[in-house]
Structure formats: C-alpha cells, structure tokens
Motif scaffolding. Structure first.
Motif, PDB file in Angstrom:
ATOM      1  N   ALA A 327       0.865  -1.194   0.000  1.00  0.00           N
ATOM      2  CA  ALA A 327       0.000   0.000   0.000  1.00  0.00           C
ATOM      3  C   ALA A 327       0.891   1.229   0.000  1.00  0.00           C
ATOM      4  CB  ALA A 327      -0.920   0.007   1.214  1.00  0.00           C
ATOM      5  N   LEU A 328       0.435   2.284  -0.669  1.00  0.00           N
ATOM      6  CA  LEU A 328       1.204   3.536  -0.740  1.00  0.00           C
ATOM      7  C   LEU A 328       0.244   4.711  -0.650  1.00  0.00           C
ATOM      8  CD1 LEU A 328       4.233   4.346  -2.943  1.00  0.00           C
ATOM      9  CD2 LEU A 328       2.237   5.860  -3.127  1.00  0.00           C
ATOM     10  N   THR A 329       0.636   5.727   0.105  1.00  0.00           N
ATOM     11  CA  THR A 329      -0.191   6.935   0.221  1.00  0.00           C
ATOM     12  C   THR A 329       0.641   8.169  -0.111  1.00  0.00           C
ATOM     13  OG1 THR A 329      -1.775   8.142   1.612  1.00  0.00           O
ATOM     14  CG2 THR A 329       0.193   7.349   2.705  1.00  0.00           C
ATOM     15  N   VAL A 330       0.019   9.098  -0.826  1.00  0.00           N
ATOM     16  CA  VAL A 330       0.650  10.376  -1.172  1.00  0.00           C
ATOM     17  C   VAL A 330      -0.124  11.488  -0.485  1.00  0.00           C
ATOM     18  CG1 VAL A 330       1.395  11.901  -3.031  1.00  0.00           C
ATOM     19  CG2 VAL A 330       1.245   9.430  -3.443  1.00  0.00           C
ATOM     20  N   VAL A 331       0.585  12.362   0.213  1.00  0.00           N
ATOM     21  CA  VAL A 331      -0.048  13.493   0.881  1.00  0.00           C
ATOM     22  C   VAL A 331      -0.173  14.655  -0.097  1.00  0.00           C
ATOM     23  CG1 VAL A 331       0.255  15.262   2.669  1.00  0.00           C
ATOM     24  CG2 VAL A 331       0.735  12.853   3.192  1.00  0.00           C
ATOM     25  N   MET A 332      -1.385  15.187  -0.211  1.00  0.00           N
ATOM     26  CA  MET A 332      -1.581  16.461  -0.909  1.00  0.00           C
ATOM     27  C   MET A 332      -1.655  17.546   0.163  1.00  0.00           C
ATOM     28  SD  MET A 332      -4.145  15.851  -4.114  1.00  0.00           S
ATOM     29  CE  MET A 332      -3.556  17.338  -4.938  1.00  0.00           C
ATOM     30  N   ALA A 362      -7.509  14.679   5.582  1.00  0.00           N
ATOM     31  CA  ALA A 362      -6.599  15.004   6.686  1.00  0.00           C
ATOM     32  C   ALA A 362      -6.826  16.416   7.229  1.00  0.00           C
ATOM     33  CB  ALA A 362      -5.149  14.859   6.225  1.00  0.00           C
ATOM     34  N   GLY A 363      -7.080  17.365   6.346  1.00  0.00           N
ATOM     35  CA  GLY A 363      -7.275  18.754   6.788  1.00  0.00           C
ATOM     36  C   GLY A 363      -8.338  19.434   5.957  1.00  0.00           C
ATOM     37  N   THR A 364      -9.561  18.902   6.035  1.00  0.00           N
ATOM     38  CA  THR A 364     -10.660  19.463   5.239  1.00  0.00           C
ATOM     39  C   THR A 364     -11.809  19.900   6.142  1.00  0.00           C
ATOM     40  OG1 THR A 364     -11.827  17.353   4.958  1.00  0.00           O
ATOM     41  CG2 THR A 364     -10.131  17.893   3.320  1.00  0.00           C
ATOM     42  N   ARG A 377      -1.426  19.612   5.708  1.00  0.00           N
ATOM     43  CA  ARG A 377      -1.608  18.350   4.997  1.00  0.00           C
ATOM     44  C   ARG A 377      -3.113  18.108   4.898  1.00  0.00           C
ATOM     45  NH1 ARG A 377       1.779  13.897   7.860  1.00  0.00           N
ATOM     46  NH2 ARG A 377       0.793  14.776   9.710  1.00  0.00           N
ATOM     47  N   VAL A 378      -3.611  17.885   3.689  1.00  0.00           N
ATOM     48  CA  VAL A 378      -5.058  17.994   3.448  1.00  0.00           C
ATOM     49  C   VAL A 378      -5.703  16.687   3.000  1.00  0.00           C
ATOM     50  CG1 VAL A 378      -6.801  19.211   2.068  1.00  0.00           C
ATOM     51  CG2 VAL A 378      -4.836  20.456   3.008  1.00  0.00           C
ATOM     52  N   LEU A 379      -5.074  15.986   2.072  1.00  0.00           N
ATOM     53  CA  LEU A 379      -5.629  14.720   1.569  1.00  0.00           C
ATOM     54  C   LEU A 379      -4.537  13.658   1.548  1.00  0.00           C
ATOM     55  CD1 LEU A 379      -7.596  16.080  -1.544  1.00  0.00           C
ATOM     56  CD2 LEU A 379      -8.588  15.469   0.674  1.00  0.00           C
TER      57      LEU A 379
END
Length: 423
Positions: A327-332, A362-364, A377-379
């Motif tokens: 699994a991999l996650t990218v922070v927008m 994350a930050g919405t 950090r938002v998504l």
C-alpha cells in the motif's frame, strides 16, 4: 460495541474507515472528526481538550470503548480520565505518553535499559548546547523536547544550521516544546516506521512502513509531518523485525512496567537501520500519520478486537493478518506547507474510491456546502498494488483526478522501494 474515536486527521479517517467495517461495531462516534470521517461515523460536538467533557459524553451515550488518535490528548491525560471513570481506552496514560511528550524522557529510558540509540545530551539553555555542538561537529540532530507537531526536529548537516536550530528552539518558535533541547548523534542509514500494539506486558508486532519526511522530491527541503508512506518497508526483513522486537521494543515494554508506567496502546518506533542494526530515533505513542493509512489498507483482520485487546490486557490472545500486497499513500498539502499557507481554498473534486484506491481526509472542512482545505496536509491519496511500483502508479493516477488548485505533492513517494524492485 459503541465506540468513540478522538481526532480529526487523515490517521483518524483511516481508523474510522477500518473500524466501521467491524461486525462487532454497534455505533461509531467521532470528535471532532472531518468531512471524510463523517462518511463513516456520527460526528459529535465535544471539546476533546476537556477530558471531563469527553468522559461525560461517554457516560451519556453508554460508550463501551474510546480510541484516541492523536498524541496531544494522551499527553494531557485523557486516557487516565477515561480509565479512572471505568471506560476502556486505547492509548497510554499521561505518564507513559512521555515517550512521545518528552524526547529527553525517551533518551533516558534508552540509556537506562540499554536500548540502541544515538548518543545525546539534554540542555535547558542555548550556550551549553552550542558548546556541545562545536565539540561534536556536524552532521548532528537538534530536537525540541516536547510536542511540536512533527516540526521540532532539525537534521543539521552543518554547525551553523545546528546553532540556528538551537536558537530557534530557545527563541520560542515551538512554544513550551522548545524549553528544553535534546542534541543527539546523527545516525546514518535507512529510516523505517515500526508499530506494535501493547497491553502493558505483551507486544504484538504490526506491519512496517516507510515515511517521507522532507517536503520535496529527492528528500529535499524542510522536515514535515510526513509527505507520504508505503508498507511494507523492504528494509524491515524478518531478521530486522526480530532484532527490533528483542533489542528495542521488549526492553521498552519491560522498562516502562518496571518504572511504574506500563505502556498500553500503539508504540510507534521511528528507526534508523544502520550498519550496526536497528537504532531508535524516537518513539510516538499513536499511529503514524500517514503510515496509519497504509497499515489500515493492508490489515486483513478486524481492527476493533485488536485495539480492545491492547486496552484490556488480553493481547496475547489475538493475532493480526496482513494482505501481501503493498500500500502507498501520497499526501496532498497546501502550497507553502510546512511554512505559511492559505486556508479555506476550495477542493472541486475528489475521485470516488475504487477497489484499489481511497482518499482519506486530513485537513478538510465543509464551508457553506463547499469542501475546503483548512490544514497544511489535506488529503491522503492511498492505493494498493502487487508491488510498491504498482501501488504508486494507482495512487498517482487517483491523485491526478483531484481538482484542487492550491494543492501540491511529492511525485517520488516510494522511491527507495521502487529502486529495490528494479535491482
């Protein structure tokens, strides 16, 4: 089981998403939550910094179990208030949470119980710290002792950078967190994030992950709370996991119990795999963010009984199963992060989750019906794949469908694992 989840970030959205799948769940509440968490849980308006208010809510709603996501409430004793009120809670006592709340406390535990870590000194004023830096030379690491939202650490490659970091801490950049400074040896190697559930006496190893702390591609620019992660971390071979348990985790668990502060919850060891083996960089007392997102994607087992076992001293009776896929996650993040950034910028579109990809909030927030970015950090755009390369391709394909003009990301998350796969 009626469960209350504390927190509002990407980590908590991932926990909510996974908890909501549990057949043992009757109702899931979250405070303060976010628009993503609201898809999985009932959002409740409680001041989560008011421990007594949280306890009162739990009693009113007959909550069976509380899961605390972030570190600040744990350091502030929320776990103690709830346990004293008879409510099982996933997370350590305030005394045990010092493993994250004070870098110096952790270093002293390492020294006392012979846990491998970098040599260090603690300082409460700038001049002795600077003298020590001149004596040791660079590279060297400067850490604000207290909680600084992942931003109180400077890996200084020059003496001048180290001296500036000391001045920054003592000038109040990190508030009370910088009233004491830990100066420690630079460890050379590959970083890994290692997680264990603990019930005070037993530790259950979870999957490994690797975080990307620096803001820019190629691991450049300032440190952040984390710009992306993947799991598993290839550097954490079965032998390295066994050594980490034996040399770092187990002495910590027994040492904390020995000191009268048994640790329960999740112990997150930030490791450097050096030529000598695993060495501890730091401990956190909660799931990593964004590592939690990739762990929850890979976890096959029901999360709820695992967390409950850690909270109730029954961890020896459970096991955790993991998917073989990566699994991999990218922070927008908002443009400008980790420095100043504009808030309330509109997010026009988030792709719907497919079978392999999921976007965690994350930050919405919702403002007048419009989804907006309110954090640095938002998504967290997260995907699975047979290899890290495949997971990376899926994550970036989903990310490129996000419509948010003020967002940016790193384009090289997973690069170390991808290089290994090519070799």
């Amino acid at each position: 089981m009626k469960v209350l989840l504390i927190g509002s970030g990407g980590r908590e959205h991932a926990l909510a998403w996974k908890l909501a799948q549990s057949p043992r769940l009757t109702a899931l509440y979250a405070a303060p939550g976010n628009p993503g968490i609201a898809e999985e849980a009932i959002i409740v308006d409680i001041d989560t910094a008011d421990n007594d208010a949280v306890l009162a809510f739990c009693r009113r709603q007959a909550i069976d179990f509380v899961v605390v996501g972030p570190e600040a409430p744990l350091v502030a004793g929320l776990g103690d208030t709830l346990r004293n009120g008879g409510i099982p809670v996933f997370g350590p006592s305030a005394a045990a949470a010092q493993l994250e709340g004070s870098k110096g406390f952790t270093k002293d535990i390492c020294a006392k119980y012979n846990i491998p870590t970098g040599a260090y000194q603690r300082f409460t004023s700038a001049e002795p710290a600077k003298a020590y830096i001149h004596e040791q030379g660079a590279p060297i690491v400067i850490k604000a002792d207290g909680l600084a939202a992942g931003k109180g650490v400077t890996v200084a490659m020059t003496i001048d950078e180290a001296l500036d970091a000391v001045d920054s801490c003592f000038s109040g950049t990190f508030g009370a967190a910088g009233a004491e400074v830990v100066v420690e040896a630079y460890l050379d190697g590959e970083e890994a994030s290692f997680f264990c559930l603990c019930d005070g006496k037993t530790a259950l190893a979870l999957a490994s992950a690797q975080d990307h702390k620096r803001v820019g591609d190629g691991d450049t620019g300032p440190n952040t709370g984390g710009m992306g992660a993947y799991s598993p971390a290839p550097v954490m071979t079965p032998e390295m996991v066994a050594r980490t348990m034996r040399e770092i985790i187990e002495p910590t668990i027994s040492g904390m119990a020995d000191s009268g502060h048994p640790f329960t919850g999740v112990l997150f060891a930030g490791l450097m795999i050096t030529a000598k083996g695993p060495e501890l960089i730091e401990y956190n007392v909660r799931f990593g963010d964004p590592e939690c997102q990739v762990l929850m994607m890979r976890l096959k087992s029901d999360l709820l009984p695992l967390l409950y076992a850690a909270a109730t001293g029954t961890l020896a009776s459970v096991t955790a199963e993991w998917r073989d896929d990566a699994a991999l996650t990218v922070v927008m993040a908002s443009k400008g992060y980790p420095g100043a950034y504009e808030k309330n910028t509109p997010i026009a579109n988030i792709p719907q989750a497919g079978t392999e990809a999921k976007v965690f909030h994350a930050g919405t927030a919702l403002k007048d019906g419009q989804l907006v970015a309110i954090g640095g950090r938002v998504l967290n755009v997260t995907a699975m794949g047979r290899t890290v390369s495949a997971a990376k391709d899926s994550a970036y394909a989903a990310l490129d469908r996000v419509e948010w003009d003020n967002g940016f990301c790193r384009r090289d998350i997973g690069w170390q694992a991808v290089e290994r796969e090519k070799a």
